[in-house]
Design an enzyme around this catalytic site. Structure first.
Site, PDB file in Angstrom:
ATOM      1  N   LYS A 168       1.195  -1.153   0.339  1.00 49.27           N
ATOM      2  CA  LYS A 168       0.059  -0.507  -0.122  1.00 49.27           C
ATOM      3  C   LYS A 168       0.940   1.421  -0.280  1.00 49.27           C
ATOM      4  O   LYS A 168       1.188   1.905  -0.536  1.00 49.27           O
ATOM      5  CB  LYS A 168      -1.003  -0.240   0.958  1.00 49.27           C
ATOM      6  CG  LYS A 168      -1.890   1.306   1.369  1.00 49.27           C
ATOM      7  CD  LYS A 168      -3.003   1.084   2.022  1.00 49.27           C
ATOM      8  CE  LYS A 168      -3.435   2.888   2.909  1.00 49.27           C
ATOM      9  NZ  LYS A 168      -3.981   2.184   3.954  1.00 49.27           N
TER      10      LYS A 168
ATOM     11  N   GLU B 206      10.942  -4.800   3.602  1.00 49.97           N
ATOM     12  CA  GLU B 206      11.110  -6.089   3.867  1.00 49.97           C
ATOM     13  C   GLU B 206      10.420  -6.078   1.936  1.00 49.97           C
ATOM     14  O   GLU B 206      11.118  -7.102   0.669  1.00 49.97           O
ATOM     15  CB  GLU B 206       9.988  -6.823   4.485  1.00 49.97           C
ATOM     16  CG  GLU B 206      10.267  -7.401   5.813  1.00 49.97           C
ATOM     17  CD  GLU B 206       9.595  -5.653   6.729  1.00 49.97           C
ATOM     18  OE1 GLU B 206       9.698  -4.554   6.464  1.00 49.97           O
ATOM     19  OE2 GLU B 206       9.594  -6.118   7.579  1.00 49.97           O
TER      20      GLU B 206
ATOM     21  N   GLY C  63      -4.561  -1.208   5.360  1.00 42.30           N
ATOM     22  CA  GLY C  63      -4.457  -3.528   4.674  1.00 42.30           C
ATOM     23  C   GLY C  63      -4.652  -4.284   5.502  1.00 42.30           C
ATOM     24  O   GLY C  63      -4.340  -5.046   4.477  1.00 42.30           O
ATOM     25  N   ARG C  64      -4.580  -4.205   6.682  1.00 35.43           N
ATOM     26  CA  ARG C  64      -5.684  -5.742   7.221  1.00 35.43           C
ATOM     27  C   ARG C  64      -6.696  -5.996   6.775  1.00 35.43           C
ATOM     28  O   ARG C  64      -6.829  -6.630   7.160  1.00 35.43           O
ATOM     29  CB  ARG C  64      -5.572  -5.670   8.629  1.00 35.43           C
ATOM     30  CG  ARG C  64      -5.682  -4.642  10.174  1.00 35.43           C
ATOM     31  CD  ARG C  64      -5.238  -4.309  11.064  1.00 35.43           C
ATOM     32  NE  ARG C  64      -5.491  -3.217  11.711  1.00 35.43           N
ATOM     33  CZ  ARG C  64      -4.822  -1.906  11.564  1.00 35.43           C
ATOM     34  NH1 ARG C  64      -3.869  -2.313  11.078  1.00 35.43           N
ATOM     35  NH2 ARG C  64      -4.881  -0.869  12.644  1.00 35.43           N
TER      36      ARG C  64
ATOM     37  N   GLU D  54      -3.797  -5.483  15.868  1.00 39.85           N
ATOM     38  CA  GLU D  54      -2.946  -4.517  14.858  1.00 39.85           C
ATOM     39  C   GLU D  54      -4.014  -3.530  15.319  1.00 39.85           C
ATOM     40  O   GLU D  54      -3.762  -2.438  15.223  1.00 39.85           O
ATOM     41  CB  GLU D  54      -2.299  -4.235  13.786  1.00 39.85           C
ATOM     42  CG  GLU D  54      -1.386  -3.290  13.075  1.00 39.85           C
ATOM     43  CD  GLU D  54      -0.556  -3.775  11.368  1.00 39.85           C
ATOM     44  OE1 GLU D  54      -1.338  -3.970  10.491  1.00 39.85           O
ATOM     45  OE2 GLU D  54       0.164  -4.217  12.165  1.00 39.85           O
TER      46      GLU D  54
ATOM     47  N   HIS E 187      -3.291 -32.237  21.121  1.00 37.81           N
ATOM     48  CA  HIS E 187      -1.873 -33.176  21.843  1.00 37.81           C
ATOM     49  C   HIS E 187      -0.587 -32.122  22.060  1.00 37.81           C
ATOM     50  O   HIS E 187       0.521 -32.640  21.589  1.00 37.81           O
ATOM     51  CB  HIS E 187      -1.459 -34.070  20.733  1.00 37.81           C
ATOM     52  CG  HIS E 187      -2.763 -34.716  20.072  1.00 37.81           C
ATOM     53  ND1 HIS E 187      -2.393 -35.436  20.956  1.00 37.81           N
ATOM     54  CD2 HIS E 187      -3.616 -34.551  19.516  1.00 37.81           C
ATOM     55  CE1 HIS E 187      -3.392 -36.890  20.729  1.00 37.81           C
ATOM     56  NE2 HIS E 187      -4.432 -36.200  19.387  1.00 37.81           N
TER      57      HIS E 187
ATOM     58  N   LYS F 228      10.150   0.194  13.117  1.00 36.25           N
ATOM     59  CA  LYS F 228      11.005   0.182  11.665  1.00 36.25           C
ATOM     60  C   LYS F 228      11.665   1.715  11.522  1.00 36.25           C
ATOM     61  O   LYS F 228      12.858   1.400  10.652  1.00 36.25           O
ATOM     62  CB  LYS F 228       9.852   0.923  11.021  1.00 36.25           C
ATOM     63  CG  LYS F 228       8.170  -0.671  10.554  1.00 36.25           C
ATOM     64  CD  LYS F 228       7.685   0.555   9.567  1.00 36.25           C
ATOM     65  CE  LYS F 228       6.205  -0.567   9.591  1.00 36.25           C
ATOM     66  NZ  LYS F 228       5.289   0.235   8.860  1.00 36.25           N
TER      67      LYS F 228
HETATM   68  O1  F6P Z   1       4.146  -2.075   9.234  1.00 39.62           O
HETATM   69  C1  F6P Z   1       2.522  -3.138   9.588  1.00 39.62           C
HETATM   70  C2  F6P Z   1       1.435  -2.631   7.914  1.00 39.62           C
HETATM   71  O2  F6P Z   1       2.202  -1.287   8.542  1.00 39.62           O
HETATM   72  C3  F6P Z   1       0.649  -3.172   8.114  1.00 39.62           C
HETATM   73  O3  F6P Z   1      -0.017  -2.578   9.014  1.00 39.62           O
HETATM   74  C4  F6P Z   1       0.105  -3.262   6.550  1.00 39.62           C
HETATM   75  O4  F6P Z   1      -0.389  -4.433   5.864  1.00 39.62           O
HETATM   76  C5  F6P Z   1       2.254  -4.228   6.364  1.00 39.62           C
HETATM   77  O5  F6P Z   1       2.984  -3.301   7.454  1.00 39.62           O
HETATM   78  C6  F6P Z   1       2.535  -3.147   4.492  1.00 39.62           C
HETATM   79  O6  F6P Z   1       2.150  -2.727   5.103  1.00 39.62           O
HETATM   80  P1  F6P Z   1       2.139  -2.007   3.408  1.00 39.62           P
HETATM   81  O7  F6P Z   1       1.701  -2.508   2.611  1.00 39.62           O
HETATM   82  O8  F6P Z   1       2.187  -0.451   2.487  1.00 39.62           O
HETATM   83  O9  F6P Z   1       3.634  -2.701   2.473  1.00 39.62           O
END
Ligand code: F6P
Length: 508
Positions: free
Chosen positions: A194, A200, A247-248, A333, A364, A473
């Site tokens: 987004k 990452e 995002g979520r 979150e 288990h 971050k």
């Molecule tokens: O670190 C949390 C977050 O901002 C989430 O809320 C989001 O879903 C995820 O990182 C990934 O963010 P992006 O879609 O901007 O890469």
């Protein structure tokens, strides 16, 4: 908290004192329990007969919901009000599902979503006509967990045209393991982010792009298309999303393109339809019959009045193995906050720690603690009545185990030997689906989303921001040069750890 709300809160506190003096086993033996404490929507049953509640508690919880103006708050959500107060944004995931709950205030959002969906279909048709066989979706958090869950859960409903893979973690092991199994000439990569800034995803995207060696199969889904264009992604291969989708809550947008590619268009529609049915239900059903409202109120009851600190998610279906991971983000979150909308500290607990695993495997491993540990853990058991395989004996055993566990946890069993005594008193809900198909999965996921919203409204907190993740971050970005040997970490312990890591690395 307003004086009126405080009055309901006090009343619920007194109910909790009263019910904690009796036994859950006795409550569960009361007549008519299932009729009174279960609701159904379509083929999704929500049975909360094994929660520590009675008629008076349910009535008091519903009063709390009324006082919190829940019905208007659902209208505000689905009408595009700025429910995300710290970022002045709407949260219009319901508009992405195109159902009857799309209100006037959300029509523009729905139109934008419709045009992206058409574009997504055109791009899908191009991929279908190509020699691409594999799709790698690169993203993390909300840009990963929801699509990963749905693609995994609905394997029996894949149309077979593409195989979909996911890379989320910045740990290079993901790419290291996956890429040797794929042919770049037959693979397309979708970078889902987004913000288009997530470390990452940028790093993994770079690896995948180099490996692909051909940008004609490199796509992006983002709310920052300009940033994607600047990074060299062709505008014709970018699908937009918007600030008004959290995002979520975004698997229903182009973030879920991987789902669409795995399932085909009809089943993708069915997933959205299921979620839309829950939107309409949440918006229009009286509070006392409203599944997400009841689910959210029970979460509040367990957290604030009975004082339980964690909540387990226990799907009795291997296909839902990733559900706890997805719900951890959606719930924790969203609700992991300790200040209200106006910035004042909350005077009550908010989100419990959410965790879980599939039955019967978990029986288990950690179920011992659920039965006899000192921590009472309320649980959502999720069962699917009709399997998509023919191993009937196994399936009956699975359902028998599910029921047995909910019974044993609530009712317990006495023994003169304290080691063999089961205290019981451990509440749970049962969410039953007739089948696990795209529609019912859409319903289940939307039910949890709206339950989270209900909790946020009662607690007066913002369910749609996540400022808590930013500090880590920033520190990671500051520490990166130190790990490369360019400068020193500011924090003394981190400084020593960087030296240790560099020394360990250089000895190889
Ligand atoms: O670190 C949390 C977050 O901002 C989430 O809320 C989001 O879903 C995820 O990182 C990934 O963010 P992006 O879609 O901007 O890469």
């Amino acid at each position: 908290m307003s004086a009126a709300l405080l009055k309901h809160w006090d009343r619920l506190d007194r109910h909790a004192d009263r019910l904690q003096q009796g036994s859950l086993a006795d409550l569960c033996r009361q007549p008519d329990r299932v009729r009174k404490f279960s609701r159904v929507l379509d083929r999704l049953h929500f049975v909360f007969a094994r929660q520590r509640i009675d008629d008076a508690v349910l009535a008091a919880l519903l009063e709390l919901a009324r006082e919190s103006d829940l019905q208007h708050q659902f209208q505000a959500l689905m009408n595009g009000h700025q429910v995300n107060s710290t970022e002045s944004r709407a949260a219009l995931h319901s508009a992405l599902r195109f159902g009857g709950a799309t209100t006037d205030g959300a029509l523009a959002a729905r139109d934008e979503a419709l045009s992206v969906r058409e574009r997504m279909e055109e791009m899908t048709a191009e991929l279908v006509a190509s020699n691409v066989e594999h799709i790698v979706s690169v993203g993390i958090g909300g840009s990963d967990l929801g699509p990963r869950l749905v693609v995994d859960a609905l394997q029996e409903y894949h149309d077979g045209r593409f195989r979909v893979h996911f890379i989320g973690n910045v740990d290079g092991s993901g790419a290291h393991r996956l890429l040797p199994t794929l042919d770049p000439a037959r693979t397309a990569v979708i970078l889902v982010s987004k913000s288009f800034t997530t470390q990452e995803t940028q790093l993994n995207g770079r690896i995948l792009r180099e490996w692909l060696g051909d940008d004609s199969r490199f796509y992006a889904v983002t709310a920052k298309p300009h940033a994607a264009v600047e990074a060299g992604v062709a505008p014709s291969r970018i699908l937009p999303m918007w600030d008004w989708v959290g995002g979520r809550y975004s698997l229903w947008s182009a973030v879920g393109w991987s789902i669409r590619l795995a399932l085909g268009s009809e089943r993708w529609d069915a997933l959205l339809d299921g979620a839309a049915a829950v939107d309409e239900h949440a918006l229009n059903t009286p509070l006392e019959d409203n599944l997400p409202v009841l689910h959210g109120l029970l979460a509040i009851w367990n957290r604030n009045f009975l004082g339980y600190r964690t909540q387990a998610i226990l799907p009795y279906d291997e296909r839902l193995g990733l559900l706890p991971d997805h719900l951890q983000q959606v719930v924790m979150e969203s609700l992991g906050k300790s200040v209200r909308h106006d910035g004042t500290p909350v005077a009550y607990d908010t989100v419990p720690v959410l965790w879980g695993g599939t039955g019967t495997s978990s029986q288990h491993s950690f179920f011992q603690a659920l039965h006899q540990g000192t921590e009472v853990v309320p649980a959502d058991f999720i069962g699917v009545v009709v399997p998509d395989h023919r191993h009937v004996d196994n399936h009956q055993a699975l359902l028998a185990n599910l029921l047995a566990q909910t019974e044993a946890l609530a009712t317990g069993s006495d023994s003169p030997d304290p080691h063999r005594c089961y205290p019981g008193g451990r509440p749970s809900s049962l969410i039953l689906l007739e089948r696990l198909d795209p529609r019912s999965l859409g319903m289940l996921l939307a039910m949890y989303e709206h339950s989270v919203y209900v909790q946020s409204v009662v607690w007066g907190i913002n369910a749609f921001d996540q400022w808590g993740v930013e500090l880590g971050k920033r520190l990671a970005n500051e520490l990166l040069p130190a790990l490369r040997g360019e400068g020193q970490a500011g924090d003394p312990i981190s400084r020593e750890m960087v030296s240790l890591m560099r020394a360990m690395a250089s000895s190889h």
